[in-house]
Design a protein around this motif. Structure first.
Motif, PDB file in Angstrom:
ATOM      1  N   UNK A 181     -30.708  14.861   2.847  1.00 35.89           N
ATOM      2  CA  UNK A 181     -29.679  14.415   3.044  1.00 35.89           C
ATOM      3  C   UNK A 181     -29.203  12.877   3.408  1.00 35.89           C
ATOM      4  N   UNK A 182     -28.635  12.272   2.754  1.00 37.01           N
ATOM      5  CA  UNK A 182     -28.283  10.794   3.245  1.00 37.01           C
ATOM      6  C   UNK A 182     -28.708   9.831   2.385  1.00 37.01           C
ATOM      7  N   UNK A 183     -29.677  10.164   1.292  1.00 34.02           N
ATOM      8  CA  UNK A 183     -30.287   9.103   0.224  1.00 34.02           C
ATOM      9  C   UNK A 183     -29.751   9.384  -0.909  1.00 34.02           C
ATOM     10  N   UNK A 184     -28.960  10.689  -1.170  1.00 26.26           N
ATOM     11  CA  UNK A 184     -28.344  10.602  -2.457  1.00 26.26           C
ATOM     12  C   UNK A 184     -26.860   9.951  -2.694  1.00 26.26           C
ATOM     13  N   UNK A 185     -26.201  10.151  -3.564  1.00 26.87           N
ATOM     14  CA  UNK A 185     -24.957   9.303  -3.939  1.00 26.87           C
ATOM     15  C   UNK A 185     -23.930  10.187  -3.517  1.00 26.87           C
ATOM     16  N   UNK A 186     -23.806  11.521  -3.670  1.00 29.61           N
ATOM     17  CA  UNK A 186     -22.716  12.166  -3.481  1.00 29.61           C
ATOM     18  C   UNK A 186     -22.730  13.240  -2.341  1.00 29.61           C
ATOM     19  N   UNK A 187     -23.322  12.825  -1.405  1.00 32.28           N
ATOM     20  CA  UNK A 187     -23.570  13.692  -0.405  1.00 32.28           C
ATOM     21  C   UNK A 187     -22.395  14.635   0.179  1.00 32.28           C
ATOM     22  N   UNK A 188     -21.204  14.062   0.144  1.00 26.34           N
ATOM     23  CA  UNK A 188     -19.864  14.762   0.980  1.00 26.34           C
ATOM     24  C   UNK A 188     -19.293  15.541  -0.232  1.00 26.34           C
ATOM     25  N   UNK A 189     -19.513  15.172  -1.454  1.00 22.92           N
ATOM     26  CA  UNK A 189     -18.790  16.254  -2.298  1.00 22.92           C
ATOM     27  C   UNK A 189     -19.723  17.383  -2.382  1.00 22.92           C
ATOM     28  N   UNK A 222     -23.785  12.325  11.609  1.00 27.52           N
ATOM     29  CA  UNK A 222     -24.207  13.356  10.497  1.00 27.52           C
ATOM     30  C   UNK A 222     -24.187  14.660  11.317  1.00 27.52           C
ATOM     31  N   UNK A 223     -24.624  14.711  12.737  1.00 23.08           N
ATOM     32  CA  UNK A 223     -24.771  15.863  13.313  1.00 23.08           C
ATOM     33  C   UNK A 223     -23.284  16.235  13.842  1.00 23.08           C
ATOM     34  N   UNK A 224     -22.498  15.237  14.041  1.00 24.28           N
ATOM     35  CA  UNK A 224     -21.231  15.781  14.738  1.00 24.28           C
ATOM     36  C   UNK A 224     -20.350  16.409  13.525  1.00 24.28           C
ATOM     37  N   UNK A 225     -20.430  15.466  12.433  1.00 23.85           N
ATOM     38  CA  UNK A 225     -19.678  16.254  11.016  1.00 23.85           C
ATOM     39  C   UNK A 225     -20.234  17.652  10.755  1.00 23.85           C
TER      40      UNK A 225
END
Ligand code: C2E
Ligand code: MG
Ligand code: MG
Ligand code: MG
Length: 277
Positions: A181-189, A222-225
């Motif tokens: 997680x964090x190195x792709x483009x669309x993590x949040x989607x 990231x941990x908080x989210x």
């Protein structure tokens, strides 16, 4: 050498094409041979639960055992396996061996969860969900203790199919983790759409956590989210003790890495089990 001894020839790019073709063909055959001879082994690396400092979760990592006894890491064959349509066969072997191990440990009274990696191809593989379901039933593994790790690039190719696969396995009680997680483009989607249970924060943010303020800001956020979304977090590449303390402070749930434990064959990672479970 093919031309005879004591000769030299100028390199032309065309030579390399043939070489590459031969090399990939060679790899394909090596993978097929290893599948036929049951030379794909599963090694296991522990995850440390940071709040309790206990280990009850391992990640399954595949290795190819060569005929000469040497061990080949997945970086050297997974891509070729994907290209030649063989990764599904490898991942079926890994899954089945891991299910059998989970059931065996459970019988010994040891409650251990296992993560395994799935490739993009697996999510679009029409027979994969059915295979996994059948294999889980036959092995007697507890589906609630099985986690499938998928990467953002893996799921991106066909969202509907990926969602369908996830739905089917979740109905059984299995869980999902978003790897790297964090190195792709669309993590949040992906976070919103896939309904994953775990996020694995990519190792590139973790390795230098004790030295880099920027990485600490990213990991803390990231941990908080994740916490607010009700998603558990895993940090990979924990290589030094300082990192463990920082992660604990951020409320990250699990740490994984060489400082905690290296991947090892099942018989070494878990005592009291037969060499070939
Ligand atoms: P991954 O799932 O992100 O796994 C983590 C990789 O990092 C593993 O490499 C692990 O041995 C390595 N690692 C763990 N802790 C540390 C650390 O503290 N420092 C460093 N530098 N490295 C660490 P491995 O086993 O070579 O696997 C590489 C990748 O191959 C995996 O990355 C995964 O994407 C893929 N893979 C592994 N097993 C399978 C499998 O059964 N099926 C499929 N499709 N892919 C697999
Ligand atoms: Mg993984
Ligand atoms: Mg990873
Ligand atoms: Mg990684």
């Amino acid at each position: 050498k093919e031309l005879g001894k004591n000769r030299c020839r100028i390199f032309v790019p065309k030579d390399r094409e043939g070489e590459l073709k031969r090399a990939t063909f060679h790899k394909k055959q090596r993978i097929l041979d290893a599948l036929a001879a049951d030379r794909f082994e599963v090694w296991y690396q522990p995850l440390l639960h940071l709040a309790s400092r206990k280990i009850f979760h391992y990640e399954a990592l595949v290795r190819m055992r060569e005929t000469d006894g040497s061990v080949v890491l997945p970086g050297a064959f997974i891509q070729a396996a994907e290209r030649h349509g063989l990764v599904g066969s490898i991942d079926r072997v890994v899954a089945q061996k891991t299910f059998v191990l989970q059931a065996l440990l459970e019988k010994q009274g040891r409650k251990i969860s296992f993560s395994m990696n799935l490739s993009a191809r697996d999510l679009a593989d029409a027979g994969m969900a059915a295979f996994l379901q059948k294999s889980i039933k036959e092995s007697g593994a507890d589906p609630q203790k099985l986690i499938f790790e998928i990467t953002e690039t893996a799921a991106i190719q066909d969202m509907d199919r990926a969602l369908d696969f996830i739905r089917q396995m979740k109905a059984l009680g299995c869980r999902f983790s978003l790897d790297d997680f964090g190195v792709g483009f669309t993590s949040f989607v992906y976070l919103r759409e896939l309904g994953v249970d775990y996020i694995k924060i990519d190792g590139s943010f973790i390795r230098k956590l004790h030295e880099r303020q920027e990485d600490r800001s990213v990991v803390r956020a990231i941990a908080q989210m994740a916490r607010e979304l009700g998603i558990m977090t895993v940090a990979e590449f924990v290589e030094v003790p300082e990192t463990l303390e920082i992660l604990s402070g951020f409320g990250v749930d699990f740490g994984q890495g060489f400082f905690i434990g290296k991947p090892a064959p099942a018989a070494l990672a878990f005592s009291r089990i037969p060499v070939q479970p």
